[in-house]
Scaffold this motif. Structure first.
Motif, mmCIF file in Angstrom:
data_model
loop_
_atom_site.group_PDB
_atom_site.id
_atom_site.type_symbol
_atom_site.label_atom_id
_atom_site.label_comp_id
_atom_site.label_asym_id
_atom_site.label_seq_id
_atom_site.Cartn_x
_atom_site.Cartn_y
_atom_site.Cartn_z
ATOM 1 N N THR A 99 15.967 5.869 -14.998
ATOM 2 C CA THR A 99 14.665 5.664 -14.372
ATOM 3 C C THR A 99 14.696 4.425 -13.488
ATOM 4 N N LEU A 114 8.433 1.167 -17.569
ATOM 5 C CA LEU A 114 8.434 2.389 -18.369
ATOM 6 C C LEU A 114 9.569 2.362 -19.380
ATOM 7 N N THR A 127 10.258 14.122 -11.121
ATOM 8 C CA THR A 127 11.717 14.188 -11.119
ATOM 9 C C THR A 127 12.211 15.107 -10.014
ATOM 10 N N GLU A 144 11.995 2.826 -13.095
ATOM 11 C CA GLU A 144 10.787 2.142 -13.583
ATOM 12 C C GLU A 144 11.134 1.258 -14.778
ATOM 13 N N ALA A 182 13.648 9.949 -14.492
ATOM 14 C CA ALA A 182 12.217 9.749 -14.728
ATOM 15 C C ALA A 182 11.629 8.840 -13.653
ATOM 16 N N ARG A 183 10.929 9.444 -12.706
ATOM 17 C CA ARG A 183 10.277 8.687 -11.634
ATOM 18 C C ARG A 183 8.796 8.522 -11.938
ATOM 19 N N GLY A 193 6.892 8.477 -15.685
ATOM 20 C CA GLY A 193 8.226 9.050 -15.833
ATOM 21 C C GLY A 193 8.277 10.554 -15.769
ATOM 22 N N TRP A 238 8.274 9.611 -25.977
ATOM 23 C CA TRP A 238 9.612 9.239 -25.493
ATOM 24 C C TRP A 238 10.527 8.835 -26.648
#
Length: 347
Positions: A253, A258, A206, A255, A198-199, A203, A268
């Protein structure tokens, strides 16, 4: 004067000209794309075309790096020696988005070589041809594939005359790759963990099939749930609903903010990985362990992921990350820094 004597005299005079002396001190080399360039026998200054290229130079020969394509800043500098902050920001010659380095700045740097590191497709090779033509500086392209990291250090050691310094980097990276292959084989027997990377702040960016951004996950034995997602290039945007359908075993991730919100997020929180606490924050200091950039910094990810997936002992991770940081970045994190990195990386 006889003709033969005249020719000898002329050749002797030509040999004394400066350009002839430079030619005698040069050597032809081929890069990973098969391109031919002529380097001086001794390279004293290298311009990195982008951040991925800067990192192997910094690891092997930090004194030869002309500057950072994007200079480290803020908390990144705490994981690097003071010399890293002293280097200028030179800008980017290749990569995504607009280039930020000027031809004039490269020429003014008096570099002996320009180095790029990443894809060796014809389009990237053509970019290096263009840069070499514009700057009149030899420009080389090295293969950024994860499995080629030992070859990168070996070739770079030869190009820069740093074979002795390259030896431990070659050996360490080869050993980490072998360990990751062994971990992948074990996971193939047990059942490969299904992972979503998850970028981005939401998120939902990807890596797709063949992406250099998620290459390391698959190399270490995981199944990238987004591999079959249609997308252009290395990255794609996906919907939250699609991630719910995939329902991965793990969410990884870079992040941290996040990850902290996921357990109470209306979407999520419905994922099995979130409910069961399998959210891992990939460290990004001073550089990412999965990508950002996709360069030799991923060696730390090779040490981490087999431990995360349960095929190597967890208690060996701090010492391994400390030693790798010392080798790659010339600074070993202290205990507090290591603890902060690993706290959310190993849930």
């Amino acid at each position: 004067m006889p003709a033969a004597s005249g020719r000898r005299a002329l050749l002797g005079a030509m040999a004394a000209w400066p350009w002839a002396a430079r030619a005698q001190d040069s050597r032809p080399v081929r890069d990973a794309a098969g391109r031919l360039a002529t380097l001086p026998q001794r390279v004293t200054r290298v311009v990195a075309a982008g951040l991925p290229a800067a990192l192997p130079i910094w690891s092997l020969a930090p004194d030869l790096l002309a500057g950072w394509a994007r200079a480290p800043r803020g908390p990144e500098l705490a994981f690097l020696p003071p010399e890293a902050a002293a280097l200028p920001e030179t800008g980017r010659l290749t990569g995504g988005g607009s280039d930020t380095a000027s031809v004039e700045a490269v020429v003014a740097s008096h570099a002996d070589m320009i180095l790029d590191y990443g894809s060796v497709t014809p389009s990237y090779a053509a970019q290096m041809d263009r840069i070499q033509s514009q700057t009149r500086v030899p420009a080389l392209l090295l293969d950024g594939t994860l499995s080629k990291i030992p070859d990168t250090f070996q070739l770079l050691g030869e190009l820069l005359g740093r074979q002795a310094a390259a030896k431990p980097l070659i050996e360490t990276s080869a050993r980490l790759l072998d360990e990751a292959r062994a971990a992948a084989a074990l996971l193939a027997q047990r059942g490969r963990p299904r992972v979503f990377y998850a970028r981005g702040p939401q998120g939902l960016e990807t890596g797709v099939a063949g992406s250099i951004n998620t290459e390391i996950l698959e190399f270490c034995g995981a199944e990238n749930v987004a591999a079959a997602q249609a997308g252009v290039g290395n990255l794609a945007q996906v919907s939250a609903e699609q991630v719910v359908v995939w329902d991965p075993d793990w969410i990884i991730t870079p992040e941290a903010a996040l990850a902290a919100t996921m357990p109470k997020h209306p979407i999520w929180s419905t994922l099995r990985a979130v409910r069961e606490g399998r959210i891992a924050v990939a460290p990004v200091l001073p550089f990412g362990w999965v990508d950002s950039p996709p360069s030799v910094n991923r060696l730390l990810g090779l040490a981490w992921l087999p431990i995360l997936f349960g095929v190597r002992p967890r208690d060996e991770l701090p010492a391994r990350i400390g030693a790798l940081s010392d080798m790659l970045y010339h600074r070993r994190p202290d205990d507090a820094q290591l603890g902060a990195l690993l706290r959310t990386a190993s849930p």
